[in-house]
Design a protein around this motif. Sequence first.
Motif, PDB file in Angstrom:
ATOM      1  N   MET A  67      -3.117   7.820   4.716  1.00  0.00           N
ATOM      2  CA  MET A  67      -2.244   7.190   3.905  1.00  0.00           C
ATOM      3  C   MET A  67      -2.752   6.305   2.880  1.00  0.00           C
ATOM      4  O   MET A  67      -1.849   6.346   2.222  1.00  0.00           O
ATOM      5  CB  MET A  67      -2.051   5.720   4.779  1.00  0.00           C
ATOM      6  CG  MET A  67      -1.439   6.268   6.906  1.00  0.00           C
ATOM      7  SD  MET A  67      -1.828   4.676   7.836  1.00  0.00           S
ATOM      8  CE  MET A  67       0.196   4.218   6.831  1.00  0.00           C
ATOM      9  N   LEU A  68      -3.873   7.146   2.417  1.00  0.00           N
ATOM     10  CA  LEU A  68      -4.268   6.523   1.770  1.00  0.00           C
ATOM     11  C   LEU A  68      -4.792   7.935   0.358  1.00  0.00           C
ATOM     12  O   LEU A  68      -4.354   7.416  -0.833  1.00  0.00           O
ATOM     13  CB  LEU A  68      -6.016   6.645   1.763  1.00  0.00           C
ATOM     14  CG  LEU A  68      -6.799   5.748   2.867  1.00  0.00           C
ATOM     15  CD1 LEU A  68      -7.946   4.979   2.696  1.00  0.00           C
ATOM     16  CD2 LEU A  68      -5.689   3.710   2.070  1.00  0.00           C
ATOM     17  N   ALA A 115       2.868   3.465   1.890  1.00  0.00           N
ATOM     18  CA  ALA A 115       2.770   3.904   2.967  1.00  0.00           C
ATOM     19  C   ALA A 115       2.153   2.052   3.557  1.00  0.00           C
ATOM     20  O   ALA A 115       1.918   1.241   2.799  1.00  0.00           O
ATOM     21  CB  ALA A 115       1.275   4.215   2.712  1.00  0.00           C
ATOM     22  N   ASP A 116       2.225   1.558   4.867  1.00  0.00           N
ATOM     23  CA  ASP A 116       1.715   0.669   5.754  1.00  0.00           C
ATOM     24  C   ASP A 116       0.991   0.372   6.275  1.00  0.00           C
ATOM     25  O   ASP A 116       1.015   0.603   7.346  1.00  0.00           O
ATOM     26  CB  ASP A 116       2.928   0.430   6.187  1.00  0.00           C
ATOM     27  CG  ASP A 116       2.939  -1.237   6.550  1.00  0.00           C
ATOM     28  OD1 ASP A 116       1.866  -2.307   6.701  1.00  0.00           O
ATOM     29  OD2 ASP A 116       3.903  -1.763   7.055  1.00  0.00           O
ATOM     30  N   PRO A 117      -0.422   0.818   5.936  1.00  0.00           N
ATOM     31  CA  PRO A 117      -1.993   0.584   7.386  1.00  0.00           C
ATOM     32  C   PRO A 117      -1.405   0.366   8.179  1.00  0.00           C
ATOM     33  O   PRO A 117      -1.991   0.172   8.853  1.00  0.00           O
ATOM     34  CB  PRO A 117      -3.044   0.699   5.898  1.00  0.00           C
ATOM     35  CG  PRO A 117      -2.362   1.568   4.390  1.00  0.00           C
ATOM     36  CD  PRO A 117      -1.090   0.581   4.620  1.00  0.00           C
ATOM     37  N   THR A 144      -1.381  -0.535  13.796  1.00  0.00           N
ATOM     38  CA  THR A 144      -0.612  -1.808  14.205  1.00  0.00           C
ATOM     39  C   THR A 144      -0.859  -1.155  15.961  1.00  0.00           C
ATOM     40  O   THR A 144      -1.042  -0.959  17.404  1.00  0.00           O
ATOM     41  CB  THR A 144      -0.360  -3.115  14.313  1.00  0.00           C
ATOM     42  OG1 THR A 144      -0.886  -3.687  13.244  1.00  0.00           O
ATOM     43  CG2 THR A 144       0.186  -3.993  15.614  1.00  0.00           C
ATOM     44  N   ALA A 145       0.435  -0.242  16.201  1.00  0.00           N
ATOM     45  CA  ALA A 145       0.637   1.050  16.434  1.00  0.00           C
ATOM     46  C   ALA A 145       0.221   1.557  16.524  1.00  0.00           C
ATOM     47  O   ALA A 145      -0.172   2.232  18.270  1.00  0.00           O
ATOM     48  CB  ALA A 145       1.743   1.281  15.735  1.00  0.00           C
ATOM     49  N   PHE A 146      -1.080   2.510  16.330  1.00  0.00           N
ATOM     50  CA  PHE A 146      -1.797   3.185  16.862  1.00  0.00           C
ATOM     51  C   PHE A 146      -2.835   2.344  18.204  1.00  0.00           C
ATOM     52  O   PHE A 146      -3.708   2.332  19.197  1.00  0.00           O
ATOM     53  CB  PHE A 146      -3.049   3.301  15.554  1.00  0.00           C
ATOM     54  CG  PHE A 146      -4.052   3.768  16.356  1.00  0.00           C
ATOM     55  CD1 PHE A 146      -4.696   4.643  16.872  1.00  0.00           C
ATOM     56  CD2 PHE A 146      -5.491   3.234  16.121  1.00  0.00           C
ATOM     57  CE1 PHE A 146      -6.183   5.892  17.649  1.00  0.00           C
ATOM     58  CE2 PHE A 146      -7.216   3.390  16.755  1.00  0.00           C
ATOM     59  CZ  PHE A 146      -6.732   5.037  17.025  1.00  0.00           C
TER      60      PHE A 146
END
Length: 755
Positions: free
Chosen positions: A730-731, A738-740, A745-747
């Motif tokens: 994502m970086l 991208a929404d880290p 949170t999902a992870f």
Amino acid sequence: MRGALGGPRVLLRRLREVMAEPVSAQDRLDKIVVLIAANMVAEVCSVYVLRVDQTLELYATEGLNRDAVHLTVMRVDEGLVGHVAREAESLALSDAQAHPEFAYRPETGEEVYNSFLGVPILRAGNTLGVLVVQNRARRTYTEEEIEALQTTAMVLAEMIASGELTALAKPGAEPAIRRPLHLKGVALADGLGLGHVVLHEPRVKVTNVIADDVVKETARLDAAIGKLRHSIDVMLEDDGLAKAGEHRDILEAYRMFAHDRGWMHKMREAVLSGLTAEGAVERVQSDTRARMMRASDPYLRERLHDLDDLANRLLRELTGRNRGPEREALPENAILVARNMSPAALLDYDRSRIRGLVLEEGGTTSHVTIVARALGIAAVGQVENAAGLADPGDPMIVDGQAGEVHLRPPGDVEEAYAEKVRFRARRQAQYAALRTRPSVTKDGVHVDLHLNAGLLVDLPHIAETGAAGIGLFRTELQFMIASAFPRISEQLKLYRAVLDAAGDRPVTFRTLDIGGDKVLPYMRTVEEENPALGWRAIRLGLDRPGLLRSQVRALLRAGSGRELRLMFPMVAAVDEFDRARAIVERELTHLRKHGHGLPEKVFVGAMVEVPSLLFQLDEILSRADFLSVGSNDLVQFLYAADRSNVRVADRFDPLSPPALRAFRMVAEAGLRHGKPVTLCGELASRPLEAVALAALGYRALSVSPAAIGPVKAMMLELDVSAARRILLPMLEDHSGTADPRAALTAFAKASGLPL
């Protein structure tokens, strides 16, 4: 007002006599409405009280059907009485029934009355009820009559505020002055606090509102106004404030308010109507507060604080308490309520008795918030009008996790939170069971958890939490709570105590980070346009080398025979670090020369807080023994968003790609040079953010004492490799979408991480 019984002064004297009579609350109210009706030459006088359910109940009347008392109830959006309560403004009508908001109530028998004058019953700007007079004739009420009725309403406000009328109410229909309130704010420091309100800057309580000698009261008011104006002039003439700038503009506006003729005229008119000087200030400010609280213009609402402060200063002049609020003994379970406060002011209280902190301002990374977290005090900020709604001694619950405050909570809410406190205690016991377990992730990665500290009271947390050491010891807190500059011997005593408490665990001392919003009360301050970007931290230390040298000398002597780690804050250029390290070398030479014991080894590091250092990482790492990332300031400066400004402090997410890329740069540079890198900002104290930092390569985090348990519990369940596979791509995504935070949170949810 020229009534049968004389003017308002006569009425106020009669009211004082009634207030002193040993009669029931209902009898007292009944006598009061008779007196007012006679004085106003009105056929009707009625008192409506605002109830906890936000309806208005008729509590007493002279002229209307008395059977309607305690039976007539109307909403605040209903009728003329509701209009007065809702708008907190007087309403005078010669033909009331022609008004579009007129509401007919047959049980009262008021249809025969044409003229209507209603004034809000106010206290601290909050509406407690409505006082009404009516006449059959179509009469135009004069300004003098309106003013007099407003003055009389003050007496009723104190009667309602005293709780005297509560006995007349049915359960669930008590006067609103004591109503439970659920206030929303912003979570600042996790925790639950159940206790009683202590106002940090308590309002001056006006106990005598009815004057004996109007001429004397006018002279007292004029004298106090003169002293107030003089004190403001003295502030403006101070050398440190003489230069132009935003601070000067604010003080000039302050002086403008103090010289405002309208403000003075209203207070003098209130005194002439029969109030004491204190009562006049209270009444005028309550009216002003009520109007400004309902203003849509944010500038006007901000000026309310200035006027509140001005009125309080004037009351202190009148009551002889012009040295500032007297600090009363705290109850066992104090909840501090304030507009805002400095870290030093918070530390001035007996911390063992504080259960919570509620601020009208305050941001998540402000220094008072950081201190509250360090002390384990539940804190909520941005609670509108908190200090105006709460009275000293009121029961209050502070939910530092949800960002909510319950003022005068009902029994069921109090019991629910008491159960939450018990649940948190059980959870803390579970965290305590992890104390001796190494902080190793599921895939075998060691992530050491250190403490952020700054006071002796923090030291027991080292053993209690099983922390790997102290990753950040804020040395400035000792200076901020002292009444004079601490001597080298006093500093030495503190630093030795810290090292002794840590035993064989490392302690990293940060040299003085003062300036900006961290002001030493005994040190001459320099007003700056942008203090966060100004003369502070290492800049101040290098310009005042005697100050930095004395602290470095105390630290080196405290570290005799052991390893010592010290770091410099806010380093913006390699040259600054070189000059600061030269001071360390000079002090080592001095100690050797005079036969003092030396540390076995001295590690000197720098804090990465200023973005310019991101582009000098190789240079600084060739000189420094370690780096420590101060995420609070680094994010603030990256986004040019003042962390003490509530409008922008939370506008940018530290888990956004730009901030995460900056954090990764530092971690990777440390790895290249084989130098340890720690992150010691508040960011690391939140489990989800700690997941991101571990994925970026950080193997040492320094967190608040309360965060050790939750972060360690998460680390024990974390697979760092899996987190890296989620975050690092994502970086590299430059689409801007991208929404880290959402991905992490999902992870965490899918991985069952305890967040």
